[in-house]
Scaffold this motif. Structure first.
Motif, short mmCIF file in Angstrom:
data_model
loop_
_atom_site.label_atom_id
_atom_site.label_comp_id
_atom_site.label_asym_id
_atom_site.label_seq_id
_atom_site.Cartn_x
_atom_site.Cartn_y
_atom_site.Cartn_z
N VAL A 1 0.83 -1.37 -0.07
CA VAL A 1 -0.07 -0.06 -0.19
C VAL A 1 0.72 1.39 -0.18
CG1 VAL A 1 -1.71 1.18 1.22
CG2 VAL A 1 -1.82 -1.26 1.28
N GLU B 1 3.47 7.68 9.91
CA GLU B 1 1.92 8.00 9.85
C GLU B 1 1.52 7.06 11.11
OE1 GLU B 1 0.38 7.74 5.44
OE2 GLU B 1 2.30 6.41 5.63
N ARG C 1 1.27 5.68 -0.75
CA ARG C 1 0.69 6.98 -0.44
C ARG C 1 0.30 7.69 -1.85
NH1 ARG C 1 4.59 9.57 3.18
NH2 ARG C 1 4.16 11.45 1.70
N TYR D 1 -7.72 3.71 -4.00
CA TYR D 1 -8.62 4.31 -2.95
C TYR D 1 -8.63 5.73 -2.82
CZ TYR D 1 -8.07 -0.47 -1.34
OH TYR D 1 -8.09 -1.86 -1.18
N LYS D 2 -9.08 6.35 -1.70
CA LYS D 2 -9.28 7.94 -1.82
C LYS D 2 -7.81 8.62 -1.82
CE LYS D 2 -11.15 11.69 0.90
NZ LYS D 2 -12.14 12.00 2.20
N ASN D 3 -6.86 8.05 -0.91
CA ASN D 3 -5.63 8.69 -0.62
C ASN D 3 -4.38 7.71 -0.93
OD1 ASN D 3 -6.69 11.49 -0.20
ND2 ASN D 3 -7.15 10.56 1.85
N HIS D 4 -4.84 6.63 -1.37
CA HIS D 4 -3.59 5.62 -1.35
C HIS D 4 -4.08 4.70 -2.53
CE1 HIS D 4 -3.93 6.55 3.02
NE2 HIS D 4 -2.63 6.38 2.93
N ILE E 1 -8.28 2.16 5.01
CA ILE E 1 -8.15 3.30 3.70
C ILE E 1 -9.29 3.14 3.11
CG2 ILE E 1 -5.50 3.35 4.11
CD1 ILE E 1 -5.72 1.30 1.35
N VAL F 1 3.53 2.90 2.63
CA VAL F 1 2.85 3.38 3.87
C VAL F 1 3.41 2.67 5.08
CG1 VAL F 1 0.87 3.05 5.34
CG2 VAL F 1 0.52 3.85 2.88
N LEU G 1 -5.21 -2.57 7.54
CA LEU G 1 -4.90 -1.55 6.99
C LEU G 1 -5.74 -1.06 5.55
CD1 LEU G 1 -3.03 1.30 6.33
CD2 LEU G 1 -1.47 -0.58 4.83
N PHE H 1 -2.19 4.98 11.63
CA PHE H 1 -2.33 3.57 11.24
C PHE H 1 -2.07 2.43 12.07
CE2 PHE H 1 -2.11 5.49 6.54
CZ PHE H 1 -3.62 5.27 6.34
#
Length: 301
Positions: free
Chosen positions: A174, A258, A176, A219-222, A301, A249, A297, A261
């Motif tokens: 995963v 981060e 960023r 995904y939205k940010n990943h 996300i 990540v 995770l 998480f």
């Protein structure tokens, strides 16, 4: 360890001798290589030189490495996830937070300590006392598959596949940000970071490194990716993804922390391994499901 010889290329012109050795022998620290130079174990065109000696194109650099102290690595009853085993090799699904082999600061509690207990009949001796059976490694905080050799013949066979890039090693990670391309190839040489010696980096004088990336889910940010290696440099996927602007990540060495998480390492899992069996000459293939930390995770996300 034995002797090694290198020939300086055009892009090495003008760098110091110790810096040159770091780019060629990234498995060793700069201080260790400087010690070799100081003890006259390194020759440039058959002449003794100092660390600061400037390399020129065409120079022949010979290295007679200092032998390490003989160490006794203890067998320890540490539970390990054996995916496959026969008389020639073992395939292990390594968890996060487990060092592969003993080194400074990690003489106990490693995968090798566990394997010495489990494989009482022995492991290959090609890599010496500290790394018996170890054909390839994955980082302490990376989870997933690796193959370990029990016999010297199996070790040589597997190491040849590794060096010829015919061994299949695939990862899921995963990262960023959103990767817009469905597939991309990152072809960027990797060597020791010029300032932060614990890190690797994309550097002009580094060794060739190629990582193939395929997007599995955005995904939205990943982005969830599939990464396959054409080469096997230290921290290769982690370095290449940070270089691309999409660090893995949880990778605090190559990106910012981060904490939200609650990870204990980078979200990088070696989920697929394939190679020709050294005894049967048949292709074998193994998969390791995503571990709980990775699944958790993905839900977050």
């Amino acid at each position: 360890m034995g002797k090694k010889q290198f020939k300086a290329e055009e892009h090495h012109d003008g760098i110091r001798l110790d810096q040159f050795l770091v780019t060629q022998m990234e498995e060793h620290s700069r201080s260790f290589l400087q010690k070799c130079i100081k003890e006259h174990k390194v020759l440039v065109n058959d002449r003794i030189q100092k660390n600061r000696h400037v390399i020129k194109k065409g120079d022949i650099i010979s290295v007679d490495l200092v032998e390490p102290e003989e160490l006794q690595v203890e067998a320890e009853n540490i539970p390990i996830d054996i995916v496959y085993e026969d008389d020639f090799l073992v395939v292990v699904n390594k968890p996060q937070n487990l060092v592969v082999h003993p080194s400074a600061g990690h003489w106990q509690g490693t995968l090798v300590n566990a394997l010495l207990f489990h494989c009482k009949e022995g492991l290959s001796g090609i890599n010496g006392i500290i790394r018996p059976g170890i054909v390839h490694r994955i980082d302490k905080d990376t989870s997933g598959l690796l193959v370990v050799a029990k016999t010297d013949q199996a070790h040589k066979h597997l190491a040849k596949q590794l060096s010829e890039h015919t061994m299949l090693r695939s990862y899921k990670a995963v990262v960023r940000g959103i990767i817009e391309e469905d597939e991309l190839k990152i072809d960027a040489p990797i060597g020791r970071h010029k300032v932060q010696r614990k890190k690797m980096a994309v550097v002009k004088e580094g060794k060739p490194a190629i990582t193939n990336i395929k997007v599995l889910q955005r995904y939205k940010n990943h982005t969830l990716i599939h990464a396959s290696l054409e080469t096997g440099r230290t921290h290769q996927i982690r370095v290449h993804m940070a270089y691309s602007g999409h660090p893995v990540v949880g990778d605090e060495l190559y990106s910012r922390p981060e904490k939200h998480f609650n990870l204990k390492g980078q979200a990088l899992h070696a989920y697929e391994l394939g190679f020709v069996h050294p005894e049967t000459n048949k292709l074998v293939h193994f998969n390791a499901p995503l571990p709980p930390y990775f699944e958790a995770l993905l839900k977050m996300i």
